[in-house]
Design a protein around this motif. Sequence first.
Motif, PDB file in Angstrom:
ATOM      1  N   GLN A  50       0.909  -1.277   0.009  1.00  0.00           N
ATOM      2  CA  GLN A  50      -0.144   0.350  -0.028  1.00  0.00           C
ATOM      3  C   GLN A  50       0.888   1.279   0.070  1.00  0.00           C
ATOM      4  N   ARG A  51       1.961   1.464   0.711  1.00  0.00           N
ATOM      5  CA  ARG A  51       2.741   2.577   0.801  1.00  0.00           C
ATOM      6  C   ARG A  51       3.523   2.476  -0.367  1.00  0.00           C
ATOM      7  N   VAL A  52       3.951   1.600  -0.992  1.00  0.00           N
ATOM      8  CA  VAL A  52       4.623   1.672  -2.395  1.00  0.00           C
ATOM      9  C   VAL A  52       3.770   2.473  -3.275  1.00  0.00           C
ATOM     10  N   THR A  53       2.428   1.680  -3.479  1.00  0.00           N
ATOM     11  CA  THR A  53       1.436   2.047  -4.308  1.00  0.00           C
ATOM     12  C   THR A  53       1.005   3.756  -4.083  1.00  0.00           C
ATOM     13  N   ALA A  54       0.995   4.042  -2.905  1.00  0.00           N
ATOM     14  CA  ALA A  54       0.570   5.546  -2.589  1.00  0.00           C
ATOM     15  C   ALA A  54       1.999   6.432  -2.962  1.00  0.00           C
ATOM     16  N   LEU A  55       3.297   5.773  -2.799  1.00  0.00           N
ATOM     17  CA  LEU A  55       4.243   6.804  -3.105  1.00  0.00           C
ATOM     18  C   LEU A  55       4.438   6.994  -4.648  1.00  0.00           C
ATOM     19  N   GLU A  56       4.049   5.706  -5.421  1.00  0.00           N
ATOM     20  CA  GLU A  56       4.221   5.786  -6.763  1.00  0.00           C
ATOM     21  C   GLU A  56       2.862   6.784  -7.459  1.00  0.00           C
ATOM     22  N   GLY A  57       1.924   6.947  -6.823  1.00  0.00           N
ATOM     23  CA  GLY A  57       0.928   7.822  -7.105  1.00  0.00           C
ATOM     24  C   GLY A  57       1.505   9.366  -6.917  1.00  0.00           C
ATOM     25  N   LEU A  58       1.880   9.553  -5.687  1.00  0.00           N
ATOM     26  CA  LEU A  58       2.459  10.821  -5.525  1.00  0.00           C
ATOM     27  C   LEU A  58       3.625  11.126  -6.342  1.00  0.00           C
ATOM     28  N   ARG A  59       4.529  10.340  -6.921  1.00  0.00           N
ATOM     29  CA  ARG A  59       5.625  10.454  -7.637  1.00  0.00           C
ATOM     30  C   ARG A  59       5.173  10.898  -9.046  1.00  0.00           C
ATOM     31  N   ALA A  60       4.116  10.374  -9.697  1.00  0.00           N
ATOM     32  CA  ALA A  60       3.506  10.500 -10.912  1.00  0.00           C
ATOM     33  C   ALA A  60       2.840  11.923 -10.905  1.00  0.00           C
ATOM     34  N   ARG A  61       2.145  12.271  -9.665  1.00  0.00           N
ATOM     35  CA  ARG A  61       1.369  13.536  -9.432  1.00  0.00           C
ATOM     36  C   ARG A  61       2.428  14.789  -9.593  1.00  0.00           C
ATOM     37  N   THR A  62       3.757  14.669  -8.984  1.00  0.00           N
ATOM     38  CA  THR A  62       4.644  15.222  -8.813  1.00  0.00           C
ATOM     39  C   THR A  62       5.361  15.671 -10.277  1.00  0.00           C
ATOM     40  N   ARG A  63       5.474  14.528 -10.980  1.00  0.00           N
ATOM     41  CA  ARG A  63       6.039  14.848 -12.405  1.00  0.00           C
ATOM     42  C   ARG A  63       4.970  15.718 -13.128  1.00  0.00           C
ATOM     43  N   GLN A  64       3.752  15.147 -13.116  1.00  0.00           N
ATOM     44  CA  GLN A  64       2.893  15.833 -13.740  1.00  0.00           C
ATOM     45  C   GLN A  64       2.650  17.413 -13.562  1.00  0.00           C
ATOM     46  N   ALA A  65       2.675  17.820 -12.226  1.00  0.00           N
ATOM     47  CA  ALA A  65       2.631  19.235 -11.853  1.00  0.00           C
ATOM     48  C   ALA A  65       4.001  19.778 -12.204  1.00  0.00           C
ATOM     49  N   THR A  66       5.060  19.156 -12.358  1.00  0.00           N
ATOM     50  CA  THR A  66       6.298  19.875 -12.560  1.00  0.00           C
ATOM     51  C   THR A  66       6.107  20.197 -14.176  1.00  0.00           C
ATOM     52  N   ALA A  67       5.623  19.206 -15.062  1.00  0.00           N
ATOM     53  CA  ALA A  67       5.550  19.332 -16.354  1.00  0.00           C
ATOM     54  C   ALA A  67       4.519  20.499 -16.738  1.00  0.00           C
ATOM     55  N   GLU A  68       3.531  20.804 -15.808  1.00  0.00           N
ATOM     56  CA  GLU A  68       2.401  21.629 -16.039  1.00  0.00           C
ATOM     57  C   GLU A  68       3.048  23.007 -15.863  1.00  0.00           C
ATOM     58  N   PHE A  69       3.899  22.973 -14.626  1.00  0.00           N
ATOM     59  CA  PHE A  69       4.533  24.466 -14.330  1.00  0.00           C
ATOM     60  C   PHE A  69       5.331  24.962 -15.248  1.00  0.00           C
ATOM     61  N   TYR A  70       6.257  24.133 -15.846  1.00  0.00           N
ATOM     62  CA  TYR A  70       7.090  24.554 -17.044  1.00  0.00           C
ATOM     63  C   TYR A  70       6.456  24.967 -18.295  1.00  0.00           C
ATOM     64  N   GLN A  71       5.141  24.760 -18.378  1.00  0.00           N
ATOM     65  CA  GLN A  71       4.385  24.977 -19.482  1.00  0.00           C
ATOM     66  C   GLN A  71       3.773  26.148 -19.459  1.00  0.00           C
ATOM     67  N   LYS A  72       3.852  26.755 -18.591  1.00  0.00           N
ATOM     68  CA  LYS A  72       3.212  28.265 -18.137  1.00  0.00           C
ATOM     69  C   LYS A  72       4.162  29.094 -18.825  1.00  0.00           C
ATOM     70  N   PRO A  73       3.563  30.462 -19.360  1.00  0.00           N
ATOM     71  CA  PRO A  73       4.352  31.554 -20.148  1.00  0.00           C
ATOM     72  C   PRO A  73       5.081  32.253 -19.083  1.00  0.00           C
ATOM     73  N   GLY A  74       6.260  32.515 -19.297  1.00  0.00           N
ATOM     74  CA  GLY A  74       7.217  33.044 -18.454  1.00  0.00           C
ATOM     75  C   GLY A  74       8.160  32.137 -17.531  1.00  0.00           C
ATOM     76  N   VAL A  75       7.931  30.867 -17.526  1.00  0.00           N
ATOM     77  CA  VAL A  75       8.585  30.107 -16.692  1.00  0.00           C
ATOM     78  C   VAL A  75       9.754  29.357 -17.374  1.00  0.00           C
ATOM     79  N   MET A  76      10.931  29.623 -16.961  1.00  0.00           N
ATOM     80  CA  MET A  76      12.113  28.918 -17.687  1.00  0.00           C
ATOM     81  C   MET A  76      12.287  27.759 -17.005  1.00  0.00           C
ATOM     82  N   PRO A  77      12.438  26.757 -17.646  1.00  0.00           N
ATOM     83  CA  PRO A  77      13.008  25.065 -16.934  1.00  0.00           C
ATOM     84  C   PRO A  77      14.564  25.312 -16.614  1.00  0.00           C
TER      85      PRO A  77
END
Length: 115
Positions: A7-34
């Motif tokens: 259960q813990r591994v599954t929860a952590l994988e879900g959090l990691r996936a959400r983190t990667r998605q949020a990071t990608a969305e953040f760098y797609q915003k105008p004016g934000v440099m990777p």
Amino acid sequence: MHPSFTQRVTALEGLRARTRQATAEFYQKPGVMPPPLAPLIIVRSSGNNTFSLINRATGEVIAERFGHNNATSHARELEADIKRFNVKQFGRHLRDWALRISAILFLFAFFGSHA
């Protein structure tokens, strides 16, 4: 594996996936440099004031230099050579120009036939 670990591994994988998605969305915003990319060539000490230049992608030793300043300057030169115009970029430019010229010739032929 114990159910609580699973259960813990599954929860952590879900959090990691959400983190990667949020990071990608953040760098797609105008004016934000990777952040800058990591260096392609790593300088690592080999002992006795000798430094190895290692390709980060393959892990192979490209060169060895004496002195840290010599090694870092050579690593910068190698990275600049890699980033320079290469065959793949030349092919892209050639394709783009061929498409532009063919579009212009098509327009001339199209409008010339109607004149």
